[in-house]
Design a protein around this motif. Structure first.
Motif, PDB file in Angstrom:
ATOM      1  N   GLU A 250       2.196  13.620 -23.008  1.00  0.00           N
ATOM      2  CA  GLU A 250       1.705  14.970 -22.741  1.00  0.00           C
ATOM      3  C   GLU A 250       0.812  15.419 -23.897  1.00  0.00           C
TER       4      GLU A 250
ATOM      5  N   LYS B  67      -2.346  18.298 -25.237  1.00  0.00           N
ATOM      6  CA  LYS B  67      -2.971  19.600 -24.996  1.00  0.00           C
ATOM      7  C   LYS B  67      -4.491  19.520 -24.998  1.00  0.00           C
TER       8      LYS B  67
ATOM      9  N   ASP C 263      -2.695  11.894 -30.547  1.00  0.00           N
ATOM     10  CA  ASP C 263      -3.579  11.915 -29.380  1.00  0.00           C
ATOM     11  C   ASP C 263      -4.813  11.038 -29.613  1.00  0.00           C
TER      12      ASP C 263
ATOM     13  N   LYS D 204      -8.012  18.582 -23.738  1.00  0.00           N
ATOM     14  CA  LYS D 204      -8.564  18.319 -22.410  1.00  0.00           C
ATOM     15  C   LYS D 204     -10.045  17.943 -22.508  1.00  0.00           C
ATOM     16  N   SER D 205     -10.458  17.028 -21.662  1.00  0.00           N
ATOM     17  CA  SER D 205     -11.867  16.630 -21.609  1.00  0.00           C
ATOM     18  C   SER D 205     -12.723  17.809 -21.163  1.00  0.00           C
TER      19      SER D 205
ATOM     20  N   ARG E 187     -10.134  11.145 -20.610  1.00  0.00           N
ATOM     21  CA  ARG E 187      -8.971  10.496 -21.211  1.00  0.00           C
ATOM     22  C   ARG E 187      -8.800   9.054 -20.745  1.00  0.00           C
TER      23      ARG E 187
END
Length: 288
Positions: free
Chosen positions: A166, A168, A189, A170-171, A155
């Motif tokens: 925030e 949801k 996002d 994820k890498s 990120r």
């Protein structure tokens, strides 16, 4: 007796003509005394555009967005004046430097454009065009949205965000195309967007803007500007299911209706009103 009758007829005719001329002259003299009310021209246009159609076919020209017509309803005319007064007030009080407003009644096709000559860098607003591109790819490949892809970038490598913090996604995790698309629109996002850029058909992305007569350079070019009315064409195209299947146009609108951005327009809209929206942020602190 004959000459007397003729003479009387001539006298009557002359008298009638004179009386008619006198009456008409008096009428026009009274009209000249009537004050003329001059209504000043509004600081905005009241008649607008022709429809925009696709030119990619030989025999047909599919409708992309409807044209507009002159303002007719008093409600819209009054609203236009109120919005213009609001903009001028906020500029005088230095609450804003510049602003542009576009509004359209999708039933009557009346629209309001204020300061539409202004161009703004769209930033995350272009995610709506990415959404349309992905939905078009899904129209062509029914399995597209269910395919899975791994998020490889950390990120920290994508552009930071101030309003949404925030996420949801994820890498290192694996998600379906639809999950990433929902994160791109609902959460705005940037990590999900960067991952989707690996599969977005750039040719389609650019073609949509070209078809809608939106001048385009590159998404990351800060000189790329778009007007409020031009940007609204993206939403109108989805709403009209102009290029998308009804299934994917409905899905796109459903995602946009779930936006988690609670500022902006949502602060003035009743909670029971369904609203589709997209926000964008651009600049560096403290200007952002």
């Amino acid at each position: 007796k004959t000459w007397l009758v003729i003479a009387l007829l001539i006298i009557v005719a002359v008298a009638s003509s004179w009386l008619s001329i006198y009456i008409v002259t008096c009428y026009h003299q009274e009209l000249d005394k009537t004050p003329v009310v001059q209504i000043p021209a509004p600081p905005y246009a009241t008649c607008f555009s022709d429809p925009i159609r696709s030119s990619h076919f030989h025999f047909i020209k599919p409708l992309l967005v409807l044209g507009s017509k002159c303002l007719e309803s008093q409600q819209m005319i009054t609203l236009q004046q109120e919005l213009n007064d609001l903009l001028e007030h906020k500029k005088k009080t230095h609450e804003i430097a510049e602003a542009s407003i576009y509004m359209r009644d999708l039933s009557s096709n009346e629209e309001i454009e204020l300061n539409d000559q202004l161009r703004f860098y769209p930033a995350s607003l272009m995610k709506v065009n990415t959404l349309i591109t992905l939905m078009l790819q899904a129209d062509r490949d029914p399995a597209f949205l269910s395919r899975k892809i791994q998020v490889l970038a950390p990120r920290e490598q994508v552009r930071s965000q101030s309003f949404q913090t925030e996420f949801k996604i994820k890498s290192g995790a694996i998600y379906t195309m639809q999950e990433l698309t929902e994160a791109m629109i609902i959460d705005s996002d940037n990590l999900a967007t960067a991952t989707l850029h690996q599969v977005v058909d750039v040719k389609i992305f650019k073609q949509i803007l070209s078809d809608l007569e939106i001048p385009f350079t590159e998404v990351n070019n800060p000189d790329f500007g778009i007007s409020a009315s031009q940007y609204a064409r993206l939403f109108r195209m989805i709403y009209n299911s102009a290029m998308l299947s009804t299934e994917h146009a409905e899905l796109a609108m459903s995602m946009l209706s779930k936006s988690k951005f609670e500022k902006g327009f949502k602060q003035g809209i009743p909670s029971n009103v369904v609203m589709v929206d997209k926000f964008g942020e651009h600049g560096t602190s403290p200007e952002k």
